[in-house]
Design a protein around this motif. Structure first.
Motif, PDB file in Angstrom:
ATOM      1  N   ALA A 159       0.838  -1.212   0.000  1.00 33.58           N
ATOM      2  CA  ALA A 159       0.000   0.000   0.000  1.00 33.58           C
ATOM      3  C   ALA A 159       0.867   1.253   0.000  1.00 33.58           C
ATOM      4  O   ALA A 159       0.560   2.238  -0.696  1.00 33.58           O
ATOM      5  CB  ALA A 159      -0.924  -0.003   1.214  1.00 33.58           C
ATOM      6  N   LEU A 160       1.963   1.238   0.763  1.00 32.36           N
ATOM      7  CA  LEU A 160       2.875   2.387   0.798  1.00 32.36           C
ATOM      8  C   LEU A 160       3.525   2.601  -0.564  1.00 32.36           C
ATOM      9  O   LEU A 160       3.676   3.734  -1.021  1.00 32.36           O
ATOM     10  CB  LEU A 160       3.965   2.161   1.856  1.00 32.36           C
ATOM     11  N   LYS A 161       3.913   1.512  -1.216  1.00 34.50           N
ATOM     12  CA  LYS A 161       4.545   1.603  -2.540  1.00 34.50           C
ATOM     13  C   LYS A 161       3.580   2.167  -3.571  1.00 34.50           C
ATOM     14  O   LYS A 161       3.954   2.981  -4.412  1.00 34.50           O
ATOM     15  CB  LYS A 161       5.045   0.227  -2.979  1.00 34.50           C
ATOM     16  N   GLU A 162       2.340   1.708  -3.513  1.00 33.04           N
ATOM     17  CA  GLU A 162       1.333   2.197  -4.461  1.00 33.04           C
ATOM     18  C   GLU A 162       1.048   3.682  -4.232  1.00 33.04           C
ATOM     19  O   GLU A 162       0.856   4.439  -5.175  1.00 33.04           O
ATOM     20  CB  GLU A 162       0.050   1.376  -4.323  1.00 33.04           C
ATOM     21  N   ALA A 163       1.029   4.074  -2.962  1.00 34.66           N
ATOM     22  CA  ALA A 163       0.789   5.486  -2.629  1.00 34.66           C
ATOM     23  C   ALA A 163       1.959   6.364  -3.074  1.00 34.66           C
ATOM     24  O   ALA A 163       1.770   7.494  -3.518  1.00 34.66           O
ATOM     25  CB  ALA A 163       0.564   5.644  -1.128  1.00 34.66           C
ATOM     26  N   VAL A 169       9.507   4.800  -1.113  1.00 36.25           N
ATOM     27  CA  VAL A 169       8.702   4.798   0.110  1.00 36.25           C
ATOM     28  C   VAL A 169       9.481   5.533   1.196  1.00 36.25           C
ATOM     29  O   VAL A 169      10.702   5.391   1.304  1.00 36.25           O
ATOM     30  CB  VAL A 169       8.399   3.346   0.556  1.00 36.25           C
ATOM     31  N   ASN A 170       8.751   6.318   1.985  1.00 34.12           N
ATOM     32  CA  ASN A 170       9.376   7.064   3.076  1.00 34.12           C
ATOM     33  C   ASN A 170      10.160   6.119   3.990  1.00 34.12           C
ATOM     34  O   ASN A 170       9.645   5.097   4.434  1.00 34.12           O
ATOM     35  CB  ASN A 170       8.293   7.789   3.877  1.00 34.12           C
ATOM     36  N   LYS A 171      11.401   6.483   4.277  1.00 34.95           N
ATOM     37  CA  LYS A 171      12.301   5.641   5.068  1.00 34.95           C
ATOM     38  C   LYS A 171      11.750   5.363   6.469  1.00 34.95           C
ATOM     39  O   LYS A 171      11.837   4.240   6.979  1.00 34.95           O
ATOM     40  CB  LYS A 171      13.668   6.328   5.175  1.00 34.95           C
ATOM     41  N   ASP A 172      11.177   6.376   7.102  1.00 39.87           N
ATOM     42  CA  ASP A 172      10.644   6.221   8.466  1.00 39.87           C
ATOM     43  C   ASP A 172       9.439   5.286   8.483  1.00 39.87           C
ATOM     44  O   ASP A 172       9.271   4.493   9.416  1.00 39.87           O
ATOM     45  CB  ASP A 172      10.254   7.579   9.040  1.00 39.87           C
ATOM     46  N   GLU A 173       8.580   5.389   7.453  1.00 37.43           N
ATOM     47  CA  GLU A 173       7.401   4.517   7.372  1.00 37.43           C
ATOM     48  C   GLU A 173       7.821   3.065   7.147  1.00 37.43           C
ATOM     49  O   GLU A 173       7.250   2.141   7.747  1.00 37.43           O
ATOM     50  CB  GLU A 173       6.487   4.982   6.242  1.00 37.43           C
ATOM     51  N   ARG A 174       8.829   2.867   6.296  1.00 36.54           N
ATOM     52  CA  ARG A 174       9.347   1.520   6.042  1.00 36.54           C
ATOM     53  C   ARG A 174       9.927   0.925   7.341  1.00 36.54           C
ATOM     54  O   ARG A 174       9.681  -0.232   7.673  1.00 36.54           O
ATOM     55  CB  ARG A 174      10.432   1.588   4.962  1.00 36.54           C
ATOM     56  N   LYS A 175      10.692   1.748   8.038  1.00 25.23           N
ATOM     57  CA  LYS A 175      11.327   1.295   9.283  1.00 25.23           C
ATOM     58  C   LYS A 175      10.278   0.949  10.342  1.00 25.23           C
ATOM     59  O   LYS A 175      10.419  -0.041  11.083  1.00 25.23           O
ATOM     60  CB  LYS A 175      12.263   2.389   9.814  1.00 25.23           C
ATOM     61  N   ALA A 176       9.215   1.756  10.424  1.00 23.87           N
ATOM     62  CA  ALA A 176       8.148   1.523  11.401  1.00 23.87           C
ATOM     63  C   ALA A 176       7.456   0.187  11.148  1.00 23.87           C
ATOM     64  O   ALA A 176       7.152  -0.556  12.095  1.00 23.87           O
ATOM     65  CB  ALA A 176       7.129   2.658  11.345  1.00 23.87           C
ATOM     66  N   LEU A 177       7.225  -0.139   9.880  1.00 21.22           N
ATOM     67  CA  LEU A 177       6.611  -1.419   9.523  1.00 21.22           C
ATOM     68  C   LEU A 177       7.502  -2.586   9.931  1.00 21.22           C
ATOM     69  O   LEU A 177       7.035  -3.589  10.472  1.00 21.22           O
ATOM     70  CB  LEU A 177       6.348  -1.486   8.012  1.00 21.22           C
ATOM     71  N   HIS A 178       8.785  -2.449   9.627  1.00 20.98           N
ATOM     72  CA  HIS A 178       9.744  -3.506   9.934  1.00 20.98           C
ATOM     73  C   HIS A 178       9.866  -3.712  11.449  1.00 20.98           C
ATOM     74  O   HIS A 178       9.921  -4.848  11.932  1.00 20.98           O
ATOM     75  CB  HIS A 178      11.120  -3.167   9.341  1.00 20.98           C
ATOM     76  N   THR A 179       9.881  -2.616  12.207  1.00 25.47           N
ATOM     77  CA  THR A 179       9.975  -2.696  13.664  1.00 25.47           C
ATOM     78  C   THR A 179       8.749  -3.383  14.257  1.00 25.47           C
ATOM     79  O   THR A 179       8.862  -4.225  15.159  1.00 25.47           O
ATOM     80  CB  THR A 179      10.123  -1.282  14.273  1.00 25.47           C
TER      81      THR A 179
END
Length: 215
Positions: A159-163, A169-179
């Motif tokens: 969803a983030l990639k499509e947006a 994709v925003n680095k912080d958003e990616r990191k938050a998902l991974h965490t």
């Protein structure tokens, strides 16, 4: 004379701060909230600096002019971003077409299947799960929970990639998902399994850095 100069300097600085703060607030809070804030700030200035009605009207007019200029700048920036995205999309499409010319019909078919698989969070989760099952000796109950966590993570990432479109994709958003995924994983695995997971992750990260260094 000095008192008049000080008053003039104070007025100029206050006015500059007023515009800087008001314009920034407009960009962050939206037009409705900003309008109310602007009126309150102007009323305070009127009291503090003993502004005349004529001065208030002049400041209002100047503020409106600056606000319209800011709106125009934001609109132009948005158009530039959309134009850049369109160019990048066309570039990727052209690249795909050129690669397809090089591949055989069978290879093209396989490539399309892989692309479809890559876009499917469920299939990607299953593929990743097989590796984790082998590396961490997961039980069936653990595997089921890990798959659910993987599907959630990969669906949100998709969803983030499509947006983001053609942008990263925003680095912080990616990191938050991974965490969030790793926190859930930690609750599923035993201490020994999670320790092994982190060791494997660190090893892969080290190999990746080594490859980049060699390049």
């Amino acid at each position: 004379m000095k008192i008049i100069q000080k008053t003039a300097i104070f007025f100029t600085l206050s006015l500059a701060l007023f515009f800087a703060f008001s314009i920034t607030t407009y960009a962050q809070r939206g037009e409705g909230k900003h309008g109310k804030h602007h009126e309150e700030r102007l009323e305070k200035m009127k009291e503090e600096l003993d502004l005349s009605d004529a001065q208030v009207e002049q400041i209002k007019a100047l503020h409106e002019k600056k606000r319209e200029e800011m709106k125009k700048l934001r609109s132009e920036a948005k158009e530039e971003n959309e134009e850049r995205r369109a160019k990048m999309k066309a570039h990727h499409k052209e690249m795909k077409a050129e690669i397809d010319k090089i591949l055989t019909p069978e290879q093209r078919k396989k490539a399309e299947a892989l692309r479809a698989e890559h876009k499917d969070p469920e299939k990607r989760a299953e593929k990743r799960l097989e590796k984790l099952k082998s590396e961490l000796s997961l039980t069936d109950a653990q595997a089921s929970k890990v798959k659910s966590a993987l599907v959630t993570k990969m669906t949100k990432m998709q969803a983030l990639k499509e947006a983001a479109g053609e942008e990263r994709v925003n680095k912080d958003e990616r990191k938050a998902l991974h965490t969030a995924f790793e926190n859930e994983l930690k609750s599923i695995l035993s201490d020994e399994q999670f320790k092994k997971y982190e060791e494997i992750k660190a090893e892969k990260k080290g190999k990746h850095k080594h490859k980049k260094h060699k390049k």
